[in-house]
Design a protein around this motif. Structure first.
Motif, PDB file in Angstrom:
ATOM      1  N   GLU A  76      -0.570 -31.835 104.709  1.00  0.00           N
ATOM      2  CA  GLU A  76      -1.571 -33.803 103.831  1.00  0.00           C
ATOM      3  C   GLU A  76      -2.762 -32.879 103.978  1.00  0.00           C
ATOM      4  N   VAL A  93      -4.356 -30.770 100.792  1.00  0.00           N
ATOM      5  CA  VAL A  93      -4.018 -31.760  99.927  1.00  0.00           C
ATOM      6  C   VAL A  93      -5.692 -32.694  99.662  1.00  0.00           C
ATOM      7  N   THR A  94      -5.773 -33.090 100.874  1.00  0.00           N
ATOM      8  CA  THR A  94      -7.295 -33.834 101.217  1.00  0.00           C
ATOM      9  C   THR A  94      -8.785 -33.250 101.195  1.00  0.00           C
ATOM     10  N   ARG A 104      -8.513 -31.794  97.235  1.00  0.00           N
ATOM     11  CA  ARG A 104      -9.583 -33.025  95.853  1.00  0.00           C
ATOM     12  C   ARG A 104     -10.757 -32.765  96.500  1.00  0.00           C
ATOM     13  N   ARG A 131     -13.680 -31.683  93.721  1.00  0.00           N
ATOM     14  CA  ARG A 131     -14.463 -32.975  92.989  1.00  0.00           C
ATOM     15  C   ARG A 131     -16.323 -31.664  93.248  1.00  0.00           C
ATOM     16  N   ARG A 159      -4.335 -30.225  85.246  1.00  0.00           N
ATOM     17  CA  ARG A 159      -4.196 -31.326  85.517  1.00  0.00           C
ATOM     18  C   ARG A 159      -5.324 -32.691  86.278  1.00  0.00           C
ATOM     19  N   PRO A 160      -4.639 -33.542  86.017  1.00  0.00           N
ATOM     20  CA  PRO A 160      -5.125 -34.630  86.350  1.00  0.00           C
ATOM     21  C   PRO A 160      -5.561 -33.894  88.698  1.00  0.00           C
ATOM     22  N   LEU A 161      -6.554 -34.945  89.165  1.00  0.00           N
ATOM     23  CA  LEU A 161      -6.723 -34.607  90.146  1.00  0.00           C
ATOM     24  C   LEU A 161      -5.670 -35.232  91.070  1.00  0.00           C
ATOM     25  N   ASP A 162      -5.145 -35.727  91.117  1.00  0.00           N
ATOM     26  CA  ASP A 162      -3.987 -36.513  91.681  1.00  0.00           C
ATOM     27  C   ASP A 162      -2.471 -35.783  91.556  1.00  0.00           C
ATOM     28  N   GLU A 163      -2.298 -34.922  90.538  1.00  0.00           N
ATOM     29  CA  GLU A 163      -1.276 -34.413  90.245  1.00  0.00           C
ATOM     30  C   GLU A 163      -1.369 -32.776  90.752  1.00  0.00           C
ATOM     31  N   ALA A 189      -4.428 -31.279  93.172  1.00  0.00           N
ATOM     32  CA  ALA A 189      -4.045 -31.007  94.652  1.00  0.00           C
ATOM     33  C   ALA A 189      -3.201 -31.510  95.433  1.00  0.00           C
ATOM     34  N   PRO A 190      -1.807 -32.533  95.473  1.00  0.00           N
ATOM     35  CA  PRO A 190      -0.514 -31.945  95.724  1.00  0.00           C
ATOM     36  C   PRO A 190      -0.093 -30.436  95.682  1.00  0.00           C
TER      37      PRO A 190
END
Length: 200
Positions: A80, A83-84, A87, A91, A177-181, A183-184
């Protein structure tokens, strides 16, 4: 009206993004901020100093996040936390890519900029070093495998974020790829190589 220092930072951020760090002179930044070049130098020692303050105050915060994770590594699970980090790093590199890339068109300016940044105790290696320190803290706490190469893991994570920024900035390239996909997926893949193996 905003204070002069804030106007200078705003102007520097805008010009460095639109015309590049190489072409954004202190004279032009001062003119855009509505102040004299002498006023700019009352607040910032050099263009390199101003660039670092733009990174610290106008762009997504990466350094403080890595310091916080190292100081308090047990706040969340390692995956986790990664992932942070991904992200925020994605950015950060997306915001700074155009600014930094313009330096490479002028080798003499790049050399002067590198000397100035190193003299101020900063540089592009800092995020990787900070992430590696965080991972070492997790390794010492037993939350990642004892033989994990934290430098390699940090380089893989930051490299993926920088590559995504490059692809996003490159004209005509496929959508990233979108960041929400992203990053994880990146965090999960790297953590798979760091995860402690069950005993037995």
């Amino acid at each position: 009206m905003k204070p002069a220092r804030a106007r200078i930072l705003d102007a520097a951020d805008q010009l460095m993004r639109t015309i590049g760090l190489a072409r954004a002179t202190t004279k032009e930044i001062a003119r855009e901020a509505g102040c004299s070049e002498a006023a700019l130098y009352k607040h910032f020692a050099s263009k390199e100093d101003l660039f670092l303050h733009v990174l610290q105050e106008r762009l997504p915060k990466l350094g403080p996040l890595l310091v916080e994770l190292t100081d308090e590594p047990a706040g969340h699970g390692v995956e986790e936390n990664l992932v942070t980090v991904v992200r925020q790093a994605a950015r950060f590199y997306e915001s700074t890519f155009a600014i930094g890339a313009s330096l490479f068109a002028e080798p003499a300016l790049l050399r002067r900029h590198a000397e100035g940044v190193h003299a101020l105790g900063s540089g592009p290696h800092h995020p990787i070093d900070a992430l590696s320190r965080y991972l070492r803290a997790e390794r010492e706490a037993g939350r990642i495998a004892p033989g994990s190469d934290t430098d390699a893991a940090a380089a893989l994570l930051m490299g993926a974020c920088l590559q995504r920024a490059f692809l996003k900035a490159f004209p005509g390239s496929e959508p990233v790829r979108p960041l929400d996909e992203f990053a994880p997926a990146v965090a999960r893949t790297v953590f798979a190589g760091l995860r402690p193996q069950p005993a037995g």
